[in-house]
Design a protein around this motif. Structure first.
Motif, PDB file in Angstrom:
ATOM      1  N   THR A  41     -12.328 -39.744  -4.889  1.00  0.00           N
ATOM      2  CA  THR A  41     -12.144 -38.557  -6.047  1.00  0.00           C
ATOM      3  C   THR A  41     -11.693 -39.380  -7.286  1.00  0.00           C
ATOM      4  OG1 THR A  41     -10.212 -37.993  -5.124  1.00  0.00           O
ATOM      5  CG2 THR A  41     -11.926 -36.736  -4.741  1.00  0.00           C
ATOM      6  N   GLN A  44      -7.906 -40.229  -6.268  1.00  0.00           N
ATOM      7  CA  GLN A  44      -7.806 -41.319  -5.318  1.00  0.00           C
ATOM      8  C   GLN A  44      -8.247 -42.618  -5.854  1.00  0.00           C
ATOM      9  OE1 GLN A  44      -8.854 -38.909  -1.675  1.00  0.00           O
ATOM     10  NE2 GLN A  44      -6.791 -39.612  -1.099  1.00  0.00           N
ATOM     11  N   MET A  68     -15.023 -31.431  -5.754  1.00  0.00           N
ATOM     12  CA  MET A  68     -15.303 -30.423  -4.674  1.00  0.00           C
ATOM     13  C   MET A  68     -16.526 -29.860  -4.617  1.00  0.00           C
ATOM     14  SD  MET A  68     -12.608 -28.989  -2.885  1.00  0.00           S
ATOM     15  CE  MET A  68     -12.173 -27.738  -2.037  1.00  0.00           C
ATOM     16  N   HIS A  69     -16.919 -29.595  -3.290  1.00  0.00           N
ATOM     17  CA  HIS A  69     -18.351 -28.925  -2.951  1.00  0.00           C
ATOM     18  C   HIS A  69     -19.374 -29.465  -3.169  1.00  0.00           C
ATOM     19  CE1 HIS A  69     -15.824 -25.861  -1.346  1.00  0.00           C
ATOM     20  NE2 HIS A  69     -15.351 -25.532  -2.722  1.00  0.00           N
ATOM     21  N   GLY A  95     -11.015 -37.043   1.175  1.00  0.00           N
ATOM     22  CA  GLY A  95     -11.155 -35.855   1.928  1.00  0.00           C
ATOM     23  C   GLY A  95     -12.595 -35.460   2.379  1.00  0.00           C
ATOM     24  N   GLY A  96     -12.816 -34.066   2.398  1.00  0.00           N
ATOM     25  CA  GLY A  96     -14.189 -33.505   2.811  1.00  0.00           C
ATOM     26  C   GLY A  96     -15.069 -33.755   1.394  1.00  0.00           C
ATOM     27  N   SER A  97     -14.518 -33.746   0.228  1.00  0.00           N
ATOM     28  CA  SER A  97     -15.511 -33.910  -0.982  1.00  0.00           C
ATOM     29  C   SER A  97     -15.962 -35.128  -1.089  1.00  0.00           C
ATOM     30  CB  SER A  97     -14.475 -33.606  -2.213  1.00  0.00           C
ATOM     31  OG  SER A  97     -14.061 -32.188  -1.995  1.00  0.00           O
ATOM     32  N   THR A 118      -8.688 -38.955   4.521  1.00  0.00           N
ATOM     33  CA  THR A 118      -7.350 -38.915   4.321  1.00  0.00           C
ATOM     34  C   THR A 118      -6.915 -37.308   4.040  1.00  0.00           C
ATOM     35  OG1 THR A 118      -7.853 -38.694   1.913  1.00  0.00           O
ATOM     36  CG2 THR A 118      -7.376 -40.810   2.871  1.00  0.00           C
ATOM     37  N   THR A 119      -7.672 -36.325   4.893  1.00  0.00           N
ATOM     38  CA  THR A 119      -7.043 -34.987   4.965  1.00  0.00           C
ATOM     39  C   THR A 119      -7.417 -34.806   6.277  1.00  0.00           C
ATOM     40  OG1 THR A 119      -9.325 -33.854   4.209  1.00  0.00           O
ATOM     41  CG2 THR A 119      -7.742 -34.389   2.439  1.00  0.00           C
ATOM     42  N   ALA A 121     -10.140 -32.114   6.968  1.00  0.00           N
ATOM     43  CA  ALA A 121     -10.870 -31.400   7.070  1.00  0.00           C
ATOM     44  C   ALA A 121     -11.990 -31.469   8.222  1.00  0.00           C
ATOM     45  CB  ALA A 121     -11.636 -31.252   5.709  1.00  0.00           C
ATOM     46  N   SER A 123     -14.984 -33.273   7.981  1.00  0.00           N
ATOM     47  CA  SER A 123     -16.436 -33.617   7.932  1.00  0.00           C
ATOM     48  C   SER A 123     -16.908 -34.883   8.432  1.00  0.00           C
ATOM     49  CB  SER A 123     -16.500 -33.596   6.385  1.00  0.00           C
ATOM     50  OG  SER A 123     -17.747 -34.097   5.964  1.00  0.00           O
ATOM     51  N   THR A 126     -19.114 -35.103  11.637  1.00  0.00           N
ATOM     52  CA  THR A 126     -20.135 -33.970  11.704  1.00  0.00           C
ATOM     53  C   THR A 126     -21.519 -34.376  10.987  1.00  0.00           C
ATOM     54  OG1 THR A 126     -19.928 -32.634   9.770  1.00  0.00           O
ATOM     55  CG2 THR A 126     -18.625 -32.091  11.422  1.00  0.00           C
ATOM     56  N   ILE A 128     -23.124 -32.407   9.450  1.00  0.00           N
ATOM     57  CA  ILE A 128     -23.411 -31.344   8.600  1.00  0.00           C
ATOM     58  C   ILE A 128     -23.220 -31.650   7.228  1.00  0.00           C
ATOM     59  CG2 ILE A 128     -22.769 -29.112   7.966  1.00  0.00           C
ATOM     60  CD1 ILE A 128     -21.328 -28.904  10.893  1.00  0.00           C
ATOM     61  N   LYS A 137     -23.581 -22.696  -2.307  1.00  0.00           N
ATOM     62  CA  LYS A 137     -23.493 -23.848  -1.485  1.00  0.00           C
ATOM     63  C   LYS A 137     -24.767 -23.674  -0.304  1.00  0.00           C
ATOM     64  CE  LYS A 137     -20.326 -26.899   0.496  1.00  0.00           C
ATOM     65  NZ  LYS A 137     -18.662 -27.050   0.924  1.00  0.00           N
ATOM     66  N   LEU A 156      -2.372 -43.500   5.526  1.00  0.00           N
ATOM     67  CA  LEU A 156      -3.045 -43.079   4.240  1.00  0.00           C
ATOM     68  C   LEU A 156      -2.662 -41.550   3.956  1.00  0.00           C
ATOM     69  CD1 LEU A 156      -6.480 -44.607   4.463  1.00  0.00           C
ATOM     70  CD2 LEU A 156      -4.553 -45.761   3.480  1.00  0.00           C
ATOM     71  N   LEU A 160      -0.410 -37.077   1.318  1.00  0.00           N
ATOM     72  CA  LEU A 160      -0.970 -35.569   1.011  1.00  0.00           C
ATOM     73  C   LEU A 160       0.025 -34.618   1.116  1.00  0.00           C
ATOM     74  CD1 LEU A 160      -3.633 -34.518   1.398  1.00  0.00           C
ATOM     75  CD2 LEU A 160      -3.347 -33.979   3.842  1.00  0.00           C
TER      76      LEU A 160
HETATM   77  P1  NAD Z   1     -10.821 -32.599  -0.933  1.00  0.00           P
HETATM   78  O1  NAD Z   1     -11.638 -33.772  -0.372  1.00  0.00           O
HETATM   79  O2  NAD Z   1     -11.674 -31.997  -1.862  1.00  0.00           O
HETATM   80  O3  NAD Z   1      -9.675 -32.847  -0.969  1.00  0.00           O
HETATM   81  C1  NAD Z   1      -8.435 -32.389  -1.923  1.00  0.00           C
HETATM   82  C2  NAD Z   1      -7.864 -33.050  -2.748  1.00  0.00           C
HETATM   83  O4  NAD Z   1      -6.903 -33.937  -2.304  1.00  0.00           O
HETATM   84  C3  NAD Z   1      -8.722 -34.153  -3.739  1.00  0.00           C
HETATM   85  O5  NAD Z   1      -8.233 -33.969  -5.132  1.00  0.00           O
HETATM   86  C4  NAD Z   1      -8.379 -35.548  -3.156  1.00  0.00           C
HETATM   87  O6  NAD Z   1      -8.329 -36.372  -3.888  1.00  0.00           O
HETATM   88  C5  NAD Z   1      -7.019 -35.238  -2.782  1.00  0.00           C
HETATM   89  N1  NAD Z   1      -6.593 -35.895  -1.647  1.00  0.00           N
HETATM   90  C6  NAD Z   1      -7.348 -36.203  -0.379  1.00  0.00           C
HETATM   91  N2  NAD Z   1      -6.516 -36.902   0.636  1.00  0.00           N
HETATM   92  C7  NAD Z   1      -5.262 -37.133  -0.041  1.00  0.00           C
HETATM   93  C8  NAD Z   1      -4.079 -37.945   0.226  1.00  0.00           C
HETATM   94  N3  NAD Z   1      -3.924 -38.530   1.404  1.00  0.00           N
HETATM   95  N4  NAD Z   1      -3.200 -37.969  -0.373  1.00  0.00           N
HETATM   96  C9  NAD Z   1      -3.119 -37.494  -1.752  1.00  0.00           C
HETATM   97  N5  NAD Z   1      -4.197 -36.748  -2.223  1.00  0.00           N
HETATM   98  C10 NAD Z   1      -5.296 -36.690  -1.487  1.00  0.00           C
HETATM   99  O7  NAD Z   1     -10.591 -31.477   0.186  1.00  0.00           O
HETATM  100  P2  NAD Z   1     -10.667 -31.339   1.907  1.00  0.00           P
HETATM  101  O8  NAD Z   1      -9.995 -30.061   2.263  1.00  0.00           O
HETATM  102  O9  NAD Z   1     -10.694 -32.630   2.575  1.00  0.00           O
HETATM  103  O10 NAD Z   1     -12.462 -30.910   1.998  1.00  0.00           O
HETATM  104  C11 NAD Z   1     -12.822 -29.728   1.599  1.00  0.00           C
HETATM  105  C12 NAD Z   1     -14.482 -29.912   1.383  1.00  0.00           C
HETATM  106  O11 NAD Z   1     -14.926 -30.491   2.539  1.00  0.00           O
HETATM  107  C13 NAD Z   1     -15.195 -28.520   1.325  1.00  0.00           C
HETATM  108  O12 NAD Z   1     -15.992 -28.489   0.324  1.00  0.00           O
HETATM  109  C14 NAD Z   1     -15.651 -28.301   2.626  1.00  0.00           C
HETATM  110  O13 NAD Z   1     -16.599 -27.494   2.684  1.00  0.00           O
HETATM  111  C15 NAD Z   1     -15.938 -29.597   3.049  1.00  0.00           C
HETATM  112  N6  NAD Z   1     -16.161 -29.713   4.419  1.00  0.00           N
HETATM  113  C16 NAD Z   1     -17.441 -30.249   5.142  1.00  0.00           C
HETATM  114  C17 NAD Z   1     -17.421 -30.335   6.480  1.00  0.00           C
HETATM  115  C18 NAD Z   1     -18.626 -30.907   6.908  1.00  0.00           C
HETATM  116  O14 NAD Z   1     -18.913 -31.009   8.256  1.00  0.00           O
HETATM  117  N7  NAD Z   1     -19.694 -31.091   6.178  1.00  0.00           N
HETATM  118  C19 NAD Z   1     -16.459 -30.071   7.163  1.00  0.00           C
HETATM  119  C20 NAD Z   1     -15.158 -29.762   6.900  1.00  0.00           C
HETATM  120  C21 NAD Z   1     -14.804 -29.577   5.276  1.00  0.00           C
END
Ligand code: NAD
Length: 353
Positions: A41, A44, A68-69, A95-97, A118-119, A121, A123, A126, A128, A137, A156, A160
């Motif tokens: 993103t 990051q 996002m999404h 992260g997931g995005s 780095t989150t 989530a 993803s 999977t 998916i 979506k 890393l 967060l």
């Molecule tokens: P994200 O990836 O949008 O991250 C959220 C924010 O946090 C972003 O701005 C990112 O730059 C920032 N960030 C991420 N890691 C960081 C870190 N270590 N330090 C500081 N900032 C950081 O959010 P998310 O919750 O990881 O993912 C959510 C998305 O993933 C949703 O769209 C969800 O539908 C999707 N998802 C998909 C699956 C799948 O199997 N396909 C599974 C879970 C989630």
């Protein structure tokens, strides 16, 4: 009691540990890749630059435009860039995005993904994918989008913020919880799911107090890995359906919505899935699953009520209607009145009793 089950093993290499980000170049070499597009993103991009330094000449370009999404326009632009540069793989760091953007590229091109999450989530574990077009979506499954190698480095995640880490971790716990009562639950995934809840419940309260606690970060990321496997391996139920509805139709934040709804979805299902409930309670070291999840969310300072995150009371009827419109698997049959009551409890943030 003997069980019958089907277990699909998903093939993916995992490198876990503090400092494992340093193995990125070696892991890319191991896959025989030499021309990579590094995705992140905008927020990051510094981390993507670090990845670029690790990769040296293997990094053809950095692409810090994940959103996002995964809006379809973002996916199309990234696909065009991958084609223009003639890359042979992507590195998704974030992260997931960001991982979702790599999946969108892989879906079209088959380009292999090395993911550095780095989150919490999940993803990265999977097959998916999700793409957002015209406000809706669309999700699907395709083995092409499963990353080939995943590097989990808790260092890393130190940046967060606590208020993002807590809900992100509760979102991971939700994957484990629903895996335990999934229609296609199996004993291997149930072991991982229970252990995932245990590890996250151990890590998250310490992260809330000190986001720089490396051991706690290790616990949470380990739990998030197990949660991601659980999500990728078996089907989800009521809780994920409700969160998808609330996120999609009322634009509520993903991880916070999961955090708030989870204790109530578990309370709804508690009588219908006693073995899963016992495992959840055991993993939380709590007397009971639903209230144990509520107390964990409260202890880490996460939001507890849908009204806190922007839902309006007059939306409850519509949410109940949308969430019960199409049939889906759930251990307890879905009733419109039952779901309306569940949503009202979640709206006010009542502790399940
Ligand atoms: P994200 O990836 O949008 O991250 C959220 C924010 O946090 C972003 O701005 C990112 O730059 C920032 N960030 C991420 N890691 C960081 C870190 N270590 N330090 C500081 N900032 C950081 O959010 P998310 O919750 O990881 O993912 C959510 C998305 O993933 C949703 O769209 C969800 O539908 C999707 N998802 C998909 C699956 C799948 O199997 N396909 C599974 C879970 C989630």
């Amino acid at each position: 009691m003997m069980q019958n089950f089907v277990y699909d093993q998903l093939l993916c290499r995992v490198v876990f540990g503090a400092g494992s980000f340093g193995t990125l170049a070696a892991e890319v070499d191991r896959l025989g890749l030499s021309r990579l597009l590094v995705l992140s993103t905008p927020g990051q991009s510094r981390l993507a630059e670090d990845a670029g330094r690790h990769l040296g000449s293997r990094a053809i370009s950095l692409y810090p435009h994940a959103k996002m999404h995964v809006p379809i326009e973002t996916a199309e632009a990234a696909r065009a860039e991958a084609r223009r540069l003639g890359v042979d793989g992507t590195v998704a760091i974030g992260g997931g995005s960001t991982i979702g953007l790599a999946k969108a590229i892989a879906l079209e091109s088959g380009l292999p993904i090395v993911a550095v999450p780095t989150t919490y989530a999940g993803s990265e574990m999977t097959p998916i994918y999700g793409l957002t077009e015209g406000g809706a979506k669309r999700t699907g499954r395709d083995p092409k989008v499963l990353p080939r190698t995943v590097i989990y480095d808790p260092i890393l995640t130190l940046g967060l913020p606590a208020k993002v880490s807590g809900p992100s971790g509760m979102n991971a716990i939700a994957h484990c919880v629903e895996a335990l009562y999934a229609e296609n639950a199996n004993p291997v995934i149930s072991l991982m799911a229970e252990e995932g809840i245990r590890a996250l419940a151990r890590g998250l309260p310490r992260i809330a107090v000190d986001p720089g606690d490396r051991d706690a970060r290790g616990d949470a990321l380990y739990g998030a890995w197990l949660a991601g496997i659980s999500l990728g391996a078996v089907g989800m139920a009521l809780h994920h359906k409700l969160c998808h509805t609330l996120g999609g139709s009322f634009n509520l934040p993903h991880a916070e919505t999961h955090t708030i709804v989870l204790p109530h979805a578990v309370a709804y299902n508690s009588g219908a899935a006693p073995e899963a409930m016992a495992r959840i309670a055991r993993a939380l070291s709590a007397a009971e699953a639903a209230s144990g999840l509520y107390d964990l969310a409260a202890s880490i300072g996460a939001p507890l009520a849908l009204e806190e995150i922007g839902l309006q009371e007059q939306d409850l009827d519509k949410a109940a209607e949308i969430a019960t419109r199409n049939p889906y698997y759930n251990p307890r049959p879905i009733s419109r009145e039952g779901i309306r009551r569940l949503l009202e409890d979640a709206f006010h943030g009542r502790r399940p009793s």
